[in-house]
Design an enzyme around this catalytic site. Structure first.
Site: not given
Length: 286
Positions: A60-61, A141, A168, A170, A181, A183, A185-186
């Site tokens: 995918d990258g 994204d 506040r 991450d 589907t 980042y 999704l994670s």
């Protein structure tokens, strides 16, 4: 007719398949060009002009790199999976004959999936106080996360002028349906059909139990503004590539992009087949 190849140069199998494809395409009368090898110190502009099809050979990258090269030119992209995930790709050499898939793409036998993009403006400043603005786009994204100092970030999310919350944590991910589907999704976001053209906003590890992911309409504008009361230095990544690395990010604005990316597959059901295969471990015969 011209075909443009974008391989993952770190994978020998992908490069070797690209060479075999080039030979086969040349014998069919097609012109073939290659994306630059990112490992090389020689910087060159990929010769994509006049291409009728782009073939991504990797995961995918690699497909996201192909999308960055294509931009809004609406050249169809065929993804061939030589990676670990391959969610966005149409076929894998382990499951099917690659030449038959490429032949289907060249003869118009494949379905064209229009994928919404993000238009992103990053507003930042240097240590000397010089203001900077970066305009870019994403197929997957935008991720604003805590930066090199690893401090918790504090920011306000606004949608089309309506304040949602000050958070506040991450960070936050703003994704397209395609990127839902990844980042997003994670971080706890939903899986969204590629037909959806709004944005998916997902807080990353928020320091509250009340923050939830939410969806926007296609016409909405999402603004993320860093808090001045609790200064921090965030990192901003667009499709996994860090931007504005030499400046301090103040504000990021995301909206639907003015054009789409065209991905080739074997029909709308390909998305749900991929969801079943990748996230539920169910294998299907095409």
């Amino acid at each position: 007719m011209k075909v443009f190849l974008v391989p993952n140069y770190y994978k020998n199998e992908a490069v070797e398949s690209g060479l075999a494809l080039e030979l086969w395409l040349s014998r069919q009368g097609y012109e073939v060009a290659w994306a630059a090898d990112q490992r090389s110190k020689i910087v060159s502009t990929p010769d994509i002009e006049g291409s009728d099809l782009v073939i991504s050979l990797g995961g995918d990258g690699t497909l996201l790199r192909a999308a960055r090269i294509v931009g809004y030119q609406e050249i169809p992209i065929l993804g061939l999976s030589y990676g670990h995930l391959g969610f966005l790709t149409a076929a894998s050499p382990d499951d099917t004959d690659i030449l038959s898939v490429v032949s289907d793409a060249l003869t118009g036998e494949m379905h064209v999936s229009r994928r919404a993009t993000l238009a992103i403006d990053v507003f930042a400043h240097t240590d000397e106080g010089e203001e900077q603005t970066l305009d870019t786009f994403a197929l997957n994204d935008l991720a604003l996360t805590r930066g090199p100092l690893s401090d918790m970030v504090e920011f306000t999310i606004t949608v089309s002028g309506h304040r949602i919350d000050r958070l506040r944590g991450d960070g936050v991910v703003v994704s397209t349906a395609t990127g839902s589907t990844g980042y997003a999704l994670s971080a706890g976001g939903p899986i969204v059909s590629p037909d959806y053209t709004g944005m998916v906003c997902v807080p990353i590890a928020p320091h509250t139990i009340q923050a939830r992911a939410f969806l926007t309409s296609p016409s909405d504008v999402v603004e993320i503004e860093m808090s001045r009361d609790r200064p921090s230095i965030p990192a901003v990544a667009v499709d996994g590539v860090f931007v504005a690395k030499d400046a301090v990010v103040d504000r990021v604005v995301a909206r639907r992009g003015p054009g789409d990316i065209l991905l080739l597959d074997y029909g709308p059901e390909s998305f749900y087949t991929s969801v079943s295969r990748v996230f539920y471990g169910v294998h299907h015969d095409r």
